[in-house]
Design a protein around this motif. Structure first.
Motif, PDB file in Angstrom:
ATOM      1  N   SER A   1       0.843  -1.194   0.000  1.00  0.00           N
ATOM      2  CA  SER A   1       0.000   0.000   0.000  1.00  0.00           C
ATOM      3  C   SER A   1       0.880   1.246   0.000  1.00  0.00           C
ATOM      4  O   SER A   1       2.099   1.167   0.133  1.00  0.00           O
ATOM      5  CB  SER A   1      -0.932   0.005   1.221  1.00  0.00           C
ATOM      6  N   PHE A   2       0.237   2.413  -0.123  1.00  0.00           N
ATOM      7  CA  PHE A   2       0.999   3.653  -0.164  1.00  0.00           C
ATOM      8  C   PHE A   2       0.189   4.749   0.523  1.00  0.00           C
ATOM      9  O   PHE A   2      -1.026   4.833   0.361  1.00  0.00           O
ATOM     10  CB  PHE A   2       1.303   4.058  -1.609  1.00  0.00           C
ATOM     11  N   ARG A   3       0.898   5.575   1.296  1.00  0.00           N
ATOM     12  CA  ARG A   3       0.244   6.685   1.994  1.00  0.00           C
ATOM     13  C   ARG A   3       0.808   7.979   1.424  1.00  0.00           C
ATOM     14  O   ARG A   3       2.009   8.247   1.519  1.00  0.00           O
ATOM     15  CB  ARG A   3       0.534   6.587   3.498  1.00  0.00           C
ATOM     16  N   ASP A   4      -0.069   8.785   0.790  1.00  0.00           N
ATOM     17  CA  ASP A   4       0.414  10.016   0.161  1.00  0.00           C
ATOM     18  C   ASP A   4       0.354  11.223   1.085  1.00  0.00           C
ATOM     19  O   ASP A   4       0.818  12.308   0.740  1.00  0.00           O
ATOM     20  CB  ASP A   4      -0.364  10.314  -1.124  1.00  0.00           C
ATOM     21  N   GLN A   5      -0.193  11.056   2.295  1.00  0.00           N
ATOM     22  CA  GLN A   5      -0.237  12.170   3.252  1.00  0.00           C
ATOM     23  C   GLN A   5       1.125  12.339   3.908  1.00  0.00           C
ATOM     24  O   GLN A   5       1.762  11.371   4.320  1.00  0.00           O
ATOM     25  CB  GLN A   5      -1.309  11.895   4.321  1.00  0.00           C
ATOM     26  N   VAL A   6       1.591  13.585   3.979  1.00  0.00           N
ATOM     27  CA  VAL A   6       2.889  13.862   4.588  1.00  0.00           C
ATOM     28  C   VAL A   6       2.771  13.760   6.103  1.00  0.00           C
ATOM     29  O   VAL A   6       1.869  14.341   6.713  1.00  0.00           O
ATOM     30  CB  VAL A   6       3.397  15.273   4.200  1.00  0.00           C
ATOM     31  N   LEU A   7       3.714  13.027   6.706  1.00  0.00           N
ATOM     32  CA  LEU A   7       3.712  12.840   8.151  1.00  0.00           C
ATOM     33  C   LEU A   7       4.327  14.069   8.811  1.00  0.00           C
ATOM     34  O   LEU A   7       5.420  14.519   8.439  1.00  0.00           O
ATOM     35  CB  LEU A   7       4.512  11.579   8.502  1.00  0.00           C
ATOM     36  N   GLU A   8       3.635  14.619   9.790  1.00  0.00           N
ATOM     37  CA  GLU A   8       4.127  15.797  10.496  1.00  0.00           C
ATOM     38  C   GLU A   8       4.975  15.370  11.694  1.00  0.00           C
ATOM     39  O   GLU A   8       4.907  14.229  12.158  1.00  0.00           O
ATOM     40  CB  GLU A   8       2.944  16.652  10.980  1.00  0.00           C
ATOM     41  N   LYS A   9       5.776  16.314  12.193  1.00  0.00           N
ATOM     42  CA  LYS A   9       6.561  16.046  13.397  1.00  0.00           C
ATOM     43  C   LYS A   9       5.613  15.793  14.565  1.00  0.00           C
ATOM     44  O   LYS A   9       4.596  16.466  14.706  1.00  0.00           O
ATOM     45  CB  LYS A   9       7.469  17.226  13.707  1.00  0.00           C
ATOM     46  N   GLY A  10       5.969  14.802  15.371  1.00  0.00           N
ATOM     47  CA  GLY A  10       5.113  14.436  16.488  1.00  0.00           C
ATOM     48  C   GLY A  10       4.087  13.390  16.115  1.00  0.00           C
ATOM     49  O   GLY A  10       3.322  12.944  16.969  1.00  0.00           O
ATOM     50  N   GLN A  11       4.042  12.979  14.835  1.00  0.00           N
ATOM     51  CA  GLN A  11       3.108  11.969  14.386  1.00  0.00           C
ATOM     52  C   GLN A  11       3.850  10.677  14.040  1.00  0.00           C
ATOM     53  O   GLN A  11       5.044  10.675  13.758  1.00  0.00           O
ATOM     54  CB  GLN A  11       2.336  12.451  13.155  1.00  0.00           C
ATOM     55  N   ALA A  12       3.112   9.591  14.035  1.00  0.00           N
ATOM     56  CA  ALA A  12       3.665   8.293  13.642  1.00  0.00           C
ATOM     57  C   ALA A  12       2.595   7.501  12.917  1.00  0.00           C
ATOM     58  O   ALA A  12       1.390   7.801  13.037  1.00  0.00           O
ATOM     59  CB  ALA A  12       4.147   7.514  14.868  1.00  0.00           C
ATOM     60  N   VAL A  13       3.032   6.514  12.138  1.00  0.00           N
ATOM     61  CA  VAL A  13       2.087   5.594  11.513  1.00  0.00           C
ATOM     62  C   VAL A  13       2.517   4.172  11.848  1.00  0.00           C
ATOM     63  O   VAL A  13       3.704   3.872  11.967  1.00  0.00           O
ATOM     64  CB  VAL A  13       2.000   5.770   9.985  1.00  0.00           C
ATOM     65  N   ARG A  14       1.516   3.314  12.048  1.00  0.00           N
ATOM     66  CA  ARG A  14       1.802   1.890  12.182  1.00  0.00           C
ATOM     67  C   ARG A  14       2.294   1.403  10.821  1.00  0.00           C
ATOM     68  O   ARG A  14       1.667   1.682   9.799  1.00  0.00           O
ATOM     69  CB  ARG A  14       0.520   1.158  12.577  1.00  0.00           C
ATOM     70  N   ILE A  15       3.409   0.697  10.792  1.00  0.00           N
ATOM     71  CA  ILE A  15       3.992   0.266   9.517  1.00  0.00           C
ATOM     72  C   ILE A  15       4.418  -1.194   9.629  1.00  0.00           C
ATOM     73  O   ILE A  15       4.741  -1.682  10.716  1.00  0.00           O
ATOM     74  CB  ILE A  15       5.177   1.177   9.122  1.00  0.00           C
ATOM     75  N   PHE A  16       4.407  -1.875   8.482  1.00  0.00           N
ATOM     76  CA  PHE A  16       4.747  -3.290   8.449  1.00  0.00           C
ATOM     77  C   PHE A  16       5.937  -3.535   7.517  1.00  0.00           C
ATOM     78  O   PHE A  16       6.234  -2.718   6.626  1.00  0.00           O
ATOM     79  CB  PHE A  16       3.527  -4.111   8.016  1.00  0.00           C
TER      80      PHE A  16
END
Length: 398
Positions: free
Chosen positions: A82-97
């Protein structure tokens, strides 16, 4: 007569007229590359995670005054494929595999075992933090256009995996030689036929066919030839027309029914050498006609197999593109001492036991019992008369 080393040197100098074939990678194992292979893309082709965990953006200012660790807000997840096109901001995280693309703005992955999570918040202890950790960067394995396999390399299942991963679906490789096998001797009968007095079963044919098959030689034409001069001449002529390499067993000595040498002359085969300072297999004949090679082996099985191992097998492997084919031996110690009286190189049936070599009983050229337990041949050089236990010898495994 010439020595074993002289015979091998002559064969190694022979020009081989190989042909190139194109193969799908799924059918290419065992072949040798005829050209360099380059990557079709950057690998990895995108930055991706090496772990199951959480991806985030490293922020030195955010970490500066955090004595225990940091808390981040989980704003989504990214799975492999999959692909996430939203830019990650400082202080944020995403669950990733594992294998999933690193989101824009992220540059670090923390493995899931080192994270404490409550709801959409995660806490990471400071001593678990390392900038850029667990990220596989684009092109870190290889870049598009980079050479990943050189000519002459043997294609293995591991290489097939590599080729597929960079988008290569087929390769150019050296074509295996075709082989004709001529078995001479009126006394030879196939297994299953009734033996009369003076007749023997055909042991050389099945042994050579098995050995050729184990080397990947798929095109083998086998014929039994009676001890008749004209038929031997005709059979060798036909074999030279249809195959790259011709193997003949028997009929190469000087008896009244040995017509192979005459047949070679009649067919315009140029002799490279005849008769070697070795036992077994002294009356070995090797010649060529244009691009075709001919090996006329003695008739008894011990001579056939020792000559095949020492001369035919490495030449076939060299034809396939294996540059190391003439060095396929191990230096190993003898379990027991050995003496010989004749000034000839001897090839002895032997068994490898652990890291030692045991020379077997039953070395007579007609005796096949020891072949049932032998795992290769030991070479005792021409000039050697005596070897003590522990002496290093060349061992040629099957």
């Amino acid at each position: 007569m010439i020595s074993v080393s002289e015979a091998k040197a002559i064969l190694q100098k022979q020009q081989i007229h190989r042909k190139v074939i194109t193969l799908p990678i799924s059918e290419s194992c065992g072949y040798f590359l005829a050209e360099a292979i380059t990557s079709r893309l950057d690998v990895p082709s995108f930055d991706n995670s090496a772990m199951d965990g959480y991806a985030f953006c490293w922020d030195d200012d955010f970490l500066k005054n955090k004595e225990e660790g940091i808390s981040l807000q989980v704003v989504g997840e990214v799975a492999a494929g999959s692909f996430r096109d939203q830019v990650l901001e400082k202080g944020q995280a995403v669950r990733i595999f594992t294998g999933a693309p690193i989101p824009l703005g992220a540059d670090t992955v923390i493995m899931q075992e080192k994270v404490q999570r409550q709801g959409d918040q995660i806490f990471i202890q400071k001593d678990h933090l390392e900038k850029g950790s667990h990220v596989r960067y684009r092109g870190s394995q290889c870049k598009e256009g980079a050479v990943i396999a050189n000519p002459g390399k043997k294609i293995t299942p591991g290489m097939v995996s590599l080729l597929a991963s960079v988008g290569v679906g087929e390769v150019k490789a050296w074509k295996y030689p075709s082989v004709s096998l001529l078995l001479t001797g009126n006394e030879i009968k196939n297994v299953g036929e009734q033996l009369q007095v003076g007749q023997i079963y055909n042991a050389n044919g099945p042994a050579l066919e098995a050995w050729l098959s184990s080397l990947g030689i798929g095109k083998i034409t086998t014929r039994k030839v009676s001890d008749d001069k004209e038929k031997v001449i005709e059979s060798i002529a036909k074999a030279l027309e249809e195959s790259d390499i011709v193997l003949v067993t028997g009929g190469i000595s000087v008896g009244e029914y040995d017509f192979v040498q005459v047949a070679m002359q009649e067919n315009g085969v140029e002799p490279l050498f005849y008769k070697l300072k070795q036992r077994p297999g002294k009356p070995l004949f090797v010649g060529r006609k244009g691009a075709k090679m001919v090996f006329a082996l003695p008739g008894n099985p011990a001579s056939v197999l020792s000559c095949f191992m020492q001369y035919v097998k490495p030449f076939l492997l060299s034809w396939k593109g294996d540059d190391s084919s003439w060095e396929r031996f191990e230096l190993l110690p003898l379990m027991e001492g050995f003496e010989k009286k004749i000034p000839l190189t001897q090839f002895l049936k032997a068994e490898k036991l652990g890291s030692q070599i045991r020379v077997l009983q039953g070395q007579e050229s007609f005796n096949l019992i020891s072949f049932g337990t032998a795992s290769g041949f030991v070479e005792i050089p021409e000039e050697v008369e005596k070897l003590d236990a522990g002496s290093l010898v060349k061992f040629y495994p099957w």
